[in-house]
Design an enzyme around this catalytic site. Sequence first.
Site, PDB file in Angstrom:
ATOM      1  N   SER A 158      39.608  47.236  43.928  1.00 32.32           N
ATOM      2  CA  SER A 158      40.900  46.897  43.317  1.00 32.32           C
ATOM      3  C   SER A 158      41.998  47.462  44.208  1.00 32.32           C
ATOM      4  O   SER A 158      41.758  48.386  45.001  1.00 32.32           O
ATOM      5  CB  SER A 158      40.984  47.542  41.930  1.00 32.32           C
ATOM      6  OG  SER A 158      42.291  47.478  41.411  1.00 32.32           O
ATOM      7  N   TYR A 171      39.682  54.289  35.815  1.00 33.29           N
ATOM      8  CA  TYR A 171      39.600  53.091  36.651  1.00 33.29           C
ATOM      9  C   TYR A 171      39.998  53.402  38.094  1.00 33.29           C
ATOM     10  O   TYR A 171      39.304  53.028  39.048  1.00 33.29           O
ATOM     11  CB  TYR A 171      40.507  52.019  36.055  1.00 33.29           C
ATOM     12  CG  TYR A 171      40.396  50.642  36.667  1.00 33.29           C
ATOM     13  CD1 TYR A 171      39.408  49.754  36.250  1.00 33.29           C
ATOM     14  CD2 TYR A 171      41.294  50.221  37.640  1.00 33.29           C
ATOM     15  CE1 TYR A 171      39.324  48.479  36.794  1.00 33.29           C
ATOM     16  CE2 TYR A 171      41.216  48.953  38.188  1.00 33.29           C
ATOM     17  CZ  TYR A 171      40.229  48.078  37.759  1.00 33.29           C
ATOM     18  OH  TYR A 171      40.155  46.817  38.308  1.00 33.29           O
TER      19      TYR A 171
HETATM   20  P1  NAD Z   1      36.091  40.061  33.277  1.00 33.56           P
HETATM   21  O1  NAD Z   1      36.222  40.912  32.065  1.00 33.56           O
HETATM   22  O2  NAD Z   1      36.618  38.655  33.250  1.00 33.56           O
HETATM   23  O3  NAD Z   1      34.573  39.984  33.732  1.00 33.56           O
HETATM   24  C1  NAD Z   1      33.789  41.151  33.774  1.00 33.56           C
HETATM   25  C2  NAD Z   1      32.341  40.759  33.927  1.00 33.56           C
HETATM   26  O4  NAD Z   1      31.575  41.960  33.854  1.00 33.56           O
HETATM   27  C3  NAD Z   1      31.848  39.869  32.782  1.00 33.56           C
HETATM   28  O5  NAD Z   1      30.870  38.977  33.284  1.00 33.56           O
HETATM   29  C4  NAD Z   1      31.209  40.851  31.833  1.00 33.56           C
HETATM   30  O6  NAD Z   1      30.214  40.278  30.982  1.00 33.56           O
HETATM   31  C5  NAD Z   1      30.601  41.819  32.811  1.00 33.56           C
HETATM   32  N1  NAD Z   1      30.327  43.111  32.228  1.00 33.56           N
HETATM   33  C6  NAD Z   1      31.150  43.897  31.477  1.00 33.56           C
HETATM   34  N2  NAD Z   1      30.513  45.004  31.112  1.00 33.56           N
HETATM   35  C7  NAD Z   1      29.260  44.914  31.635  1.00 33.56           C
HETATM   36  C8  NAD Z   1      28.126  45.761  31.599  1.00 33.56           C
HETATM   37  N3  NAD Z   1      28.141  46.928  30.947  1.00 33.56           N
HETATM   38  N4  NAD Z   1      26.997  45.344  32.242  1.00 33.56           N
HETATM   39  C9  NAD Z   1      26.963  44.166  32.897  1.00 33.56           C
HETATM   40  N5  NAD Z   1      28.009  43.342  32.974  1.00 33.56           N
HETATM   41  C10 NAD Z   1      29.139  43.712  32.346  1.00 33.56           C
HETATM   42  O7  NAD Z   1      36.767  40.898  34.447  1.00 33.56           O
HETATM   43  P2  NAD Z   1      37.371  40.482  35.876  1.00 33.56           P
HETATM   44  O8  NAD Z   1      38.838  40.525  35.785  1.00 33.56           O
HETATM   45  O9  NAD Z   1      36.720  39.256  36.402  1.00 33.56           O
HETATM   46  O10 NAD Z   1      36.944  41.747  36.730  1.00 33.56           O
HETATM   47  C11 NAD Z   1      35.828  41.728  37.592  1.00 33.56           C
HETATM   48  C12 NAD Z   1      35.958  42.884  38.569  1.00 33.56           C
HETATM   49  O11 NAD Z   1      37.152  42.727  39.313  1.00 33.56           O
HETATM   50  C13 NAD Z   1      36.027  44.257  37.902  1.00 33.56           C
HETATM   51  O12 NAD Z   1      35.299  45.194  38.662  1.00 33.56           O
HETATM   52  C14 NAD Z   1      37.505  44.570  37.951  1.00 33.56           C
HETATM   53  O13 NAD Z   1      37.752  45.945  37.951  1.00 33.56           O
HETATM   54  C15 NAD Z   1      37.876  43.926  39.267  1.00 33.56           C
HETATM   55  N6  NAD Z   1      39.314  43.637  39.386  1.00 33.56           N
HETATM   56  C16 NAD Z   1      39.910  42.729  38.556  1.00 33.56           C
HETATM   57  C17 NAD Z   1      41.262  42.487  38.720  1.00 33.56           C
HETATM   58  C18 NAD Z   1      41.988  41.494  37.875  1.00 33.56           C
HETATM   59  O14 NAD Z   1      43.216  41.417  37.982  1.00 33.56           O
HETATM   60  N7  NAD Z   1      41.312  40.705  37.055  1.00 33.56           N
HETATM   61  C19 NAD Z   1      41.990  43.167  39.686  1.00 33.56           C
HETATM   62  C20 NAD Z   1      41.353  44.087  40.487  1.00 33.56           C
HETATM   63  C21 NAD Z   1      40.005  44.311  40.332  1.00 33.56           C
END
Ligand code: NAD
Length: 276
Positions: A158, A171
């Site tokens: 991130s 986080y």
């Molecule tokens: P999201 O909530 O849409 O998806 C998260 C995924 O992780 C889902 O498939 C969920 O089922 C799975 N998950 C959650 N808990 C779990 C567990 N205990 N075991 C297995 N799977 C699990 O989130 P996202 O926004 O797509 O985020 C994905 C990654 O990207 C994360 O690591 C997040 O920190 C990172 N990220 C997201 C953003 C953003 O703006 N969306 C920005 C920076 C980083």
Amino acid sequence: MSTAIRSTRHATADGRPLHDRVAVVTGSTSGIGLGVARALAGAGAAVVLNGFGGGADIETVRQEIAETNGVAVDYVPGDLGRPEAATDLVERALAAHGRVDILVNNAGIQHVAPIERFPPERWDAVLALNLSAAFHATRAVLPGMKARGWGRIVNVASAHGLIASPFKAAYVAAKHGLVGLTKVTALETAEQGITCNAVCPGYVWTPLVERQIDDQARAHGIAREQVIRDVLLAKQPNKRFATVEELGALTAFLCGPGAASITGTALPVDGGWTAQ
Ligand code: NAD
């Protein structure tokens, strides 16, 4: 752990860059992970999906990705907050495909609260999934990658792996840790045809961000619209959310032949946020 939903293989013999590669993408039933899974399948890789969700929805997505791209797509459930689940995920992928060439450590959760009110169990949960699961999965894939002399690991960190914001202690700590793990993995594998990189998104429009809007509104005591304008995109100079397709395309590039010399990096995908 429940059993994996069945695999469907559609043979292809084209020149796609990841043809015949096997990819495990954690947290790929939603958001960025699903975008990454689609992009890797589009580049010809067999994909093992993981994450939470309704069984019927996941089966629909699994079949759709397999049929659209002509690749094998499996789903292995498992709560990666438990250390043994990450190892089990890799072992199931190895049992199904004989190898794991690409690992994308993407599963992550968020909790937003000031440190003095941050529940210790949420700290533990965020660290377990966002950092420790990547360690356990990496540890499990490396022997095979080293034996074959080829591997790609992409850690979805991130912008908060590079800089901090208030109310996100767990986080920010986990994502900084994930960038550190990325560098160590890259150094330990540099001579063995393996690369490891972190991608560092700013705000990407996914369910995780949608959920944060309400949490941030409570923490700051302001309305949702104001959170979007003055808290989230306030730091993102290009004033737009990145898309899961953009993250998928970058990850597929990092896994492809053109990125063979890129390792140990933390690549911002943040519209200029960390350039400030
Ligand atoms: P999201 O909530 O849409 O998806 C998260 C995924 O992780 C889902 O498939 C969920 O089922 C799975 N998950 C959650 N808990 C779990 C567990 N205990 N075991 C297995 N799977 C699990 O989130 P996202 O926004 O797509 O985020 C994905 C990654 O990207 C994360 O690591 C997040 O920190 C990172 N990220 C997201 C953003 C953003 O703006 N969306 C920005 C920076 C980083």
